[in-house]
Design a protein around this motif. Structure first.
Motif, short mmCIF file in Angstrom:
data_model
loop_
_atom_site.label_atom_id
_atom_site.label_comp_id
_atom_site.label_asym_id
_atom_site.label_seq_id
_atom_site.Cartn_x
_atom_site.Cartn_y
_atom_site.Cartn_z
N THR A 1 0.82 -1.22 0.00
CA THR A 1 0.00 0.00 0.00
C THR A 1 0.85 1.27 0.00
O THR A 1 0.31 2.38 0.04
CB THR A 1 -0.94 0.04 1.23
N LEU A 2 2.18 1.13 -0.02
CA LEU A 2 3.07 2.28 0.11
C LEU A 2 3.23 3.09 -1.18
O LEU A 2 3.78 4.18 -1.17
CB LEU A 2 4.45 1.83 0.60
N GLY A 3 2.79 2.53 -2.30
CA GLY A 3 2.81 3.28 -3.54
C GLY A 3 4.06 3.13 -4.38
O GLY A 3 4.15 3.72 -5.46
N ASP A 4 5.04 2.34 -3.91
CA ASP A 4 6.27 2.11 -4.68
C ASP A 4 6.21 0.71 -5.27
O ASP A 4 6.28 -0.28 -4.54
CB ASP A 4 7.50 2.26 -3.79
N PRO A 5 6.10 0.57 -6.61
CA PRO A 5 6.01 -0.77 -7.22
C PRO A 5 7.27 -1.59 -7.05
O PRO A 5 7.25 -2.81 -7.29
CB PRO A 5 5.75 -0.47 -8.70
N PHE A 6 8.37 -0.97 -6.60
CA PHE A 6 9.63 -1.69 -6.40
C PHE A 6 9.80 -2.17 -4.96
O PHE A 6 10.86 -2.69 -4.62
CB PHE A 6 10.81 -0.82 -6.81
N GLU A 7 8.80 -2.00 -4.10
CA GLU A 7 8.91 -2.50 -2.73
C GLU A 7 9.15 -4.01 -2.76
O GLU A 7 8.39 -4.76 -3.37
CB GLU A 7 7.64 -2.21 -1.93
N GLY A 8 10.21 -4.45 -2.10
CA GLY A 8 10.51 -5.87 -2.02
C GLY A 8 11.04 -6.48 -3.30
O GLY A 8 11.15 -7.70 -3.42
N SER A 9 11.39 -5.63 -4.27
CA SER A 9 11.84 -6.14 -5.57
C SER A 9 13.32 -6.47 -5.59
O SER A 9 14.13 -5.85 -4.88
CB SER A 9 11.56 -5.09 -6.65
N LEU A 10 13.68 -7.44 -6.43
CA LEU A 10 15.08 -7.67 -6.77
C LEU A 10 15.56 -6.54 -7.68
O LEU A 10 14.76 -5.89 -8.35
CB LEU A 10 15.25 -8.99 -7.50
N ARG B 1 5.86 -11.57 -4.27
CA ARG B 1 4.55 -10.93 -4.16
C ARG B 1 3.90 -11.26 -2.82
O ARG B 1 3.26 -10.40 -2.19
CB ARG B 1 3.65 -11.40 -5.31
N ARG B 2 4.09 -12.49 -2.36
CA ARG B 2 3.53 -12.87 -1.06
C ARG B 2 4.21 -12.10 0.07
O ARG B 2 3.56 -11.66 1.02
CB ARG B 2 3.68 -14.37 -0.85
N ALA B 3 5.52 -11.94 -0.05
CA ALA B 3 6.26 -11.20 0.97
C ALA B 3 5.81 -9.75 1.03
O ALA B 3 5.62 -9.18 2.11
CB ALA B 3 7.76 -11.27 0.70
N VAL B 4 5.59 -9.12 -0.12
CA VAL B 4 5.17 -7.72 -0.15
C VAL B 4 3.81 -7.55 0.51
O VAL B 4 3.59 -6.59 1.25
CB VAL B 4 5.15 -7.19 -1.60
N SER B 5 2.90 -8.47 0.26
CA SER B 5 1.55 -8.34 0.83
C SER B 5 1.49 -8.76 2.29
O SER B 5 0.46 -8.57 2.94
CB SER B 5 0.55 -9.16 0.00
N ASN B 6 2.59 -9.33 2.81
CA ASN B 6 2.62 -9.75 4.21
C ASN B 6 3.75 -9.07 4.99
O ASN B 6 4.16 -9.55 6.04
CB ASN B 6 2.77 -11.27 4.31
N THR B 7 4.22 -7.94 4.47
CA THR B 7 5.24 -7.16 5.16
C THR B 7 4.61 -5.85 5.62
O THR B 7 3.88 -5.20 4.87
CB THR B 7 6.44 -6.88 4.23
N TYR B 8 4.92 -5.46 6.85
CA TYR B 8 4.29 -4.31 7.48
C TYR B 8 5.38 -3.33 7.89
O TYR B 8 6.37 -3.72 8.51
CB TYR B 8 3.45 -4.75 8.67
N VAL B 9 5.18 -2.04 7.54
CA VAL B 9 6.26 -1.06 7.60
C VAL B 9 5.84 0.22 8.32
O VAL B 9 4.75 0.75 8.08
CB VAL B 9 6.74 -0.70 6.17
N SER B 10 6.71 0.71 9.19
CA SER B 10 6.56 2.04 9.79
C SER B 10 7.76 2.86 9.32
O SER B 10 8.91 2.50 9.60
CB SER B 10 6.53 1.96 11.32
N CYS B 11 7.52 3.95 8.60
CA CYS B 11 8.58 4.73 7.97
C CYS B 11 8.85 6.03 8.74
O CYS B 11 7.91 6.76 9.09
CB CYS B 11 8.20 5.08 6.53
N TRP B 12 10.14 6.31 8.98
CA TRP B 12 10.55 7.51 9.70
C TRP B 12 11.65 8.21 8.92
O TRP B 12 12.49 7.57 8.30
CB TRP B 12 11.08 7.14 11.09
N HIS B 13 11.63 9.54 8.98
CA HIS B 13 12.67 10.35 8.32
C HIS B 13 13.77 10.67 9.32
O HIS B 13 13.51 11.14 10.42
CB HIS B 13 12.05 11.65 7.79
N MET B 14 15.02 10.39 8.94
CA MET B 14 16.16 10.66 9.81
C MET B 14 16.78 12.01 9.45
O MET B 14 17.09 12.26 8.30
CB MET B 14 17.24 9.58 9.66
N ASN B 15 16.97 12.84 10.47
CA ASN B 15 17.60 14.14 10.21
C ASN B 15 17.96 14.78 11.54
O ASN B 15 17.32 14.53 12.56
CB ASN B 15 16.64 15.07 9.46
#
Length: 225
Positions: free
Chosen positions: A22-31, A54-68
């Motif tokens: 659901t993150l909007g990046d088609p390359f999530e989890g891609s080789l 494809r199974r890994a992408v649909s079963n991976t859960y992510v919390s994203c933070w910006h480092m600065n």
């Protein structure tokens, strides 16, 4: 985040993990291309590997933070749908202490997917620690976990504070109960937010007992010279 999401965070005391697809990046989890070529040469048929990805992408859960070290004007512009928004701050140590050991925390590495081999060593979760170089401005620290079993709750054990470490699944993601006063060390209000909005955010934080300071960003403050 907008006020509605901030209010939901305060009401539920839950840290949201979005499902990777659901993150909007088609390359999530891609080789990367070199890894895909190597895999094809080794196994001949990429079908099973692609199914696993494809199974890994649909079963991976992510919390994203910006480092600065400080605020980023670009991030306010890119990730605020309107001027009526806030961001919450934490530290790596605080985030790690509020999550179970089986949740991975790591900086994202930005690479050229056309020329770089990820050298994952067969570890699927490594695929989620890389993104294309065009996303390097995000400077992302990522907390995530992979749940191949698709259970409604993951690891229902207890943490030292007596809270459940289960990740409760919901449509589009999963959530962990956290102690916000241990997790959050500050809240910044959009530098372009109107006064009434800033006052509302402060009052809401006070009502829900958030001890961290709530201040409006000074990125657009008056110049000193």
């Amino acid at each position: 985040m907008d006020l509605a999401k901030f209010l939901a965070l305060l009401q539920t005391n839950e840290l949201w993990f979005a499902r990777a697809d659901t993150l909007g990046d088609p390359f999530e989890g891609s080789l990367t291309r070199p890894d895909a070529v190597t895999l094809a040469a080794a196994v001949g048929d990429n079908g099973p590997a692609n199914h696993m990805r494809r199974r890994a992408v649909s079963n991976t859960y992510v919390s994203c933070w910006h480092m600065n070290e400080g605020e980023s004007a670009a991030m306010w512009s890119l990730y605020s749908a309107s001027h009526e928004s806030v961001c919450v701050r934490t530290t790596f140590q605080a985030l790690a202490s509020e999550l179970p050991d089986w949740v991975h925390l790591s900086e994202v590495r930005y690479v050229d997917y056309g020329t770089t081999s990820l050298e994952t060593g067969g570890l699927v979760f490594q695929l989620f620690l890389h993104k294309r170089a065009s996303f390097a401005h995000e400077r992302e620290l990522r907390a995530f976990f992979v749940d191949f079993f698709g259970t409604s709750e993951v690891d229902p054990s207890s943490d030292p504070h007596g809270l459940r470490l289960a990740a409760v699944k919901r449509p589009g993601g999963a959530a962990f109960k956290v102690d916000l006063n241990r997790l959050i060390d500050g809240v910044s209000i959009n530098p372009q937010a109107p006064t009434w909005f800033a006052d509302t955010v402060r009052r809401v934080a006070e009502v829900y007992g958030l001890a961290s300071p709530v201040v409006q960003s000074e990125l657009l403050g008056e110049a000193l010279y």
